[in-house]
Scaffold this motif. Structure first.
Motif, short mmCIF file in Angstrom:
data_model
loop_
_atom_site.label_atom_id
_atom_site.label_comp_id
_atom_site.label_asym_id
_atom_site.label_seq_id
_atom_site.Cartn_x
_atom_site.Cartn_y
_atom_site.Cartn_z
N LEU A 103 0.82 -1.21 0.00
CA LEU A 103 0.00 0.00 0.00
C LEU A 103 0.86 1.26 0.00
O LEU A 103 0.49 2.27 -0.60
N THR A 104 2.00 1.22 0.69
CA THR A 104 2.93 2.36 0.65
C THR A 104 3.39 2.63 -0.77
O THR A 104 3.37 3.77 -1.25
N LEU A 105 3.78 1.56 -1.46
CA LEU A 105 4.28 1.72 -2.82
C LEU A 105 3.16 2.04 -3.80
O LEU A 105 3.33 2.86 -4.71
N GLY A 106 1.98 1.41 -3.61
CA GLY A 106 0.85 1.70 -4.50
C GLY A 106 0.35 3.12 -4.33
O GLY A 106 0.13 3.84 -5.32
N GLY A 107 0.17 3.55 -3.08
CA GLY A 107 -0.26 4.92 -2.82
C GLY A 107 0.79 5.93 -3.24
O GLY A 107 0.47 6.97 -3.83
N GLY A 108 2.06 5.60 -2.96
CA GLY A 108 3.14 6.50 -3.36
C GLY A 108 3.23 6.65 -4.86
O GLY A 108 3.42 7.76 -5.38
N GLU A 109 3.04 5.54 -5.58
CA GLU A 109 3.10 5.61 -7.05
C GLU A 109 1.94 6.42 -7.61
O GLU A 109 2.09 7.12 -8.61
N SER A 110 0.78 6.34 -6.95
CA SER A 110 -0.37 7.12 -7.40
C SER A 110 -0.06 8.61 -7.38
O SER A 110 -0.31 9.33 -8.35
N PHE A 111 0.51 9.10 -6.28
CA PHE A 111 0.85 10.52 -6.18
C PHE A 111 2.07 10.87 -7.02
O PHE A 111 2.18 11.99 -7.55
N LEU A 112 3.01 9.92 -7.16
CA LEU A 112 4.19 10.18 -7.97
C LEU A 112 3.81 10.36 -9.44
O LEU A 112 4.37 11.22 -10.13
N LEU A 113 2.86 9.57 -9.93
CA LEU A 113 2.40 9.73 -11.31
C LEU A 113 1.75 11.10 -11.52
O LEU A 113 1.87 11.70 -12.60
N ALA A 114 1.07 11.58 -10.48
CA ALA A 114 0.49 12.93 -10.57
C ALA A 114 1.60 13.98 -10.63
O ALA A 114 1.50 14.97 -11.38
N ALA A 115 2.67 13.79 -9.85
CA ALA A 115 3.80 14.72 -9.89
C ALA A 115 4.48 14.70 -11.25
O ALA A 115 4.86 15.75 -11.79
N MET A 116 4.61 13.50 -11.84
CA MET A 116 5.20 13.39 -13.18
C MET A 116 4.33 14.09 -14.21
O MET A 116 4.83 14.70 -15.17
N CYS A 117 3.02 14.01 -14.02
CA CYS A 117 2.11 14.68 -14.95
C CYS A 117 2.25 16.20 -14.84
O CYS A 117 2.22 16.92 -15.84
N ASP A 153 -1.11 5.65 4.63
CA ASP A 153 -2.22 4.77 4.27
C ASP A 153 -1.88 3.32 4.56
O ASP A 153 -2.70 2.57 5.11
N GLY A 154 -0.67 2.89 4.20
CA GLY A 154 -0.26 1.51 4.43
C GLY A 154 -0.21 1.16 5.90
O GLY A 154 -0.65 0.08 6.32
N LEU A 155 0.33 2.07 6.73
CA LEU A 155 0.43 1.81 8.17
C LEU A 155 -0.94 1.71 8.81
O LEU A 155 -1.19 0.81 9.63
N MET A 156 -1.85 2.60 8.43
CA MET A 156 -3.20 2.57 9.01
C MET A 156 -3.91 1.26 8.65
O MET A 156 -4.47 0.58 9.52
N GLN A 157 -3.89 0.90 7.37
CA GLN A 157 -4.62 -0.29 6.95
C GLN A 157 -4.01 -1.57 7.50
O GLN A 157 -4.73 -2.50 7.90
N ALA A 158 -2.68 -1.64 7.56
CA ALA A 158 -2.03 -2.84 8.11
C ALA A 158 -2.34 -2.99 9.59
O ALA A 158 -2.67 -4.09 10.05
N MET A 197 -11.87 2.22 4.60
CA MET A 197 -10.83 1.79 3.67
C MET A 197 -11.22 2.13 2.24
O MET A 197 -10.38 2.57 1.44
N TYR A 198 -12.49 1.93 1.92
CA TYR A 198 -12.97 2.24 0.57
C TYR A 198 -12.82 3.73 0.28
O TYR A 198 -12.34 4.12 -0.80
N ILE A 199 -13.19 4.58 1.24
CA ILE A 199 -13.09 6.03 1.06
C ILE A 199 -11.62 6.44 0.90
O ILE A 199 -11.28 7.26 0.03
N CYS A 200 -10.74 5.86 1.72
CA CYS A 200 -9.31 6.18 1.63
C CYS A 200 -8.75 5.81 0.26
O CYS A 200 -7.99 6.57 -0.34
N CYS A 201 -9.13 4.62 -0.20
CA CYS A 201 -8.64 4.17 -1.51
C CYS A 201 -9.15 5.06 -2.63
O CYS A 201 -8.42 5.37 -3.57
N VAL A 257 -11.42 0.02 -5.71
CA VAL A 257 -12.58 0.90 -5.78
C VAL A 257 -13.83 0.14 -6.22
O VAL A 257 -14.95 0.60 -5.99
N ARG A 258 -13.67 -1.04 -6.81
CA ARG A 258 -14.81 -1.83 -7.24
C ARG A 258 -15.64 -2.27 -6.03
O ARG A 258 -15.09 -2.70 -5.01
N PRO A 259 -16.98 -2.18 -6.07
CA PRO A 259 -17.82 -2.64 -4.96
C PRO A 259 -17.58 -4.11 -4.65
O PRO A 259 -17.36 -4.92 -5.55
#
Length: 311
Positions: A103-117, A153-158, A197-201, A257-259
């Motif tokens: 989750l650390t890497l997935g969440g981090g990559e999500s924001f990193l892709l935004a920074a690259m954009c 996010d990863g620490l909270m969910q774990a 968890m759903y809202i955070c994701c 995000v899928r139900p």
């Protein structure tokens, strides 16, 4: 059903069965994972070695490669050992570590892709102000923020996931510990946590994605106003990033995000394999095959290695 405490090991049923066809698939996945490791390590070395690649864009790309290497190192060795030895148990600590790191890497990559954009938006729409708007301190803060938001996010969910009591059947139909799969084994009401968890994701994925789509809307508007040659060159710098964004967000949205009423274990395992093994292998290929600077750096590095070997 009996209750146990959270110190009991969990059982990962894995991605493959012990058949000839699944053995071939296992070898293919292992080959792709090894290619991913080599490709991403090579990207890291090239970006570090070649001064021409010491720019914000390639700094972000090096962080993306680092995240992909760490994700593969967290998932693939355990998955491979489980399949080869038949010992499929994982301790709560190991399970929590997999959830935290993925989750650390997935969440981090999500924001990193935004920074690259944002970097591509500034390069295309404000080229004369690029060095001001994309200063090194800003790049470092954006990168650090990506890592920290993912880690939070990863620490909270774990921590919350492992705090639940679990039933006597600790079997997960998965090949690594993933929070949405693990929480379904809990012998407690997890509805509040699942909703949170759903809202955070949703926030971790859709907020950066909305920034990316907005940035590319502005880029497209600017490109349409350029002369044809300039437009092709400008959009070519963004096409690789668009491919990576599509691969990453497509898989992540499907998993998180899928139900839950639409969830099937086999589908989740296949998509999880896609974003933990296949996408990290595609990233260096996408950025190297479509990037003349990376290909130039690779040729110079190979030429230097050849000169040293004959020296």
């Amino acid at each position: 059903m009996g209750m146990t405490n959270t110190t009991s090991d969990f059982i990962l049923l894995g991605l493959f069965e012990h058949t000839a066809a699944h053995l071939l698939l296992f070898v293919m996945v292992l080959t792709i994972a090894f290619s991913s490791l080599v490709g991403n390590v090579l990207m890291l070395l090239l970006i570090h070695w070649d001064p021409r690649l010491h720019t914000p864009m390639y700094f972000f790309l090096s962080q993306l490669s680092l995240m992909d290497v760490l994700l593969g190192a967290t998932i693939v060795p355990k998955m491979s050992a489980d399949y080869l030895t038949g010992k499929k148990s994982i301790s709560p600590v190991g399970c929590g570590l997999q959830i935290f790191v993925s989750l650390t890497l997935g969440g981090g990559e999500s924001f990193l892709l935004a920074a690259m954009c944002y970097d591509r938006y500034v390069a295309v729409c404000h080229p004369l102000k690029y060095h001001i708007l994309m200063s090194w301190p800003l790049c470092q803060r954006m990168t650090l923020g990506s890592w920290l938001l993912g880690a939070a996010d990863g620490l909270m969910q774990a921590a919350v996931t492992l705090s639940f009591p679990y039933c006597s059947a600790h079997e997960m139909d998965h090949f690594f510990c993933e929070a949405p799969t693990l929480v379904h084994l809990a012998c407690a009401d997890t509805s509040v946590f699942e909703n949170v968890m759903y809202i955070c994701c949703v926030l971790m994925l859709l907020v950066p994605l909305s920034l990316i789509l907005t940035s590319y809307g502005l880029i497209l508007s600017s490109v349409l106003q350029m002369r044809s040659g300039e437009a092709r060159k400008a959009f070519a710098t963004c096409s690789s990033h668009l491919c990576v964004v599509g691969l990453f967000y497509g898989a992540a949205l499907f998993i998180y995000v899928r139900p839950k009423s639409y969830r099937l274990a086999n589908h989740d395992k296949v998509v999880s394999a896609f974003y933990t093994v296949f996408t990290p292998a595609l990233n260096p290929l996408i950025y190297s095959l479509r990037n003349s600077k990376v290909k130039g750096a690779l040729k110079r590095w190979l030429g230097k290695c050849a000169a040293l070997s004959h020296g």
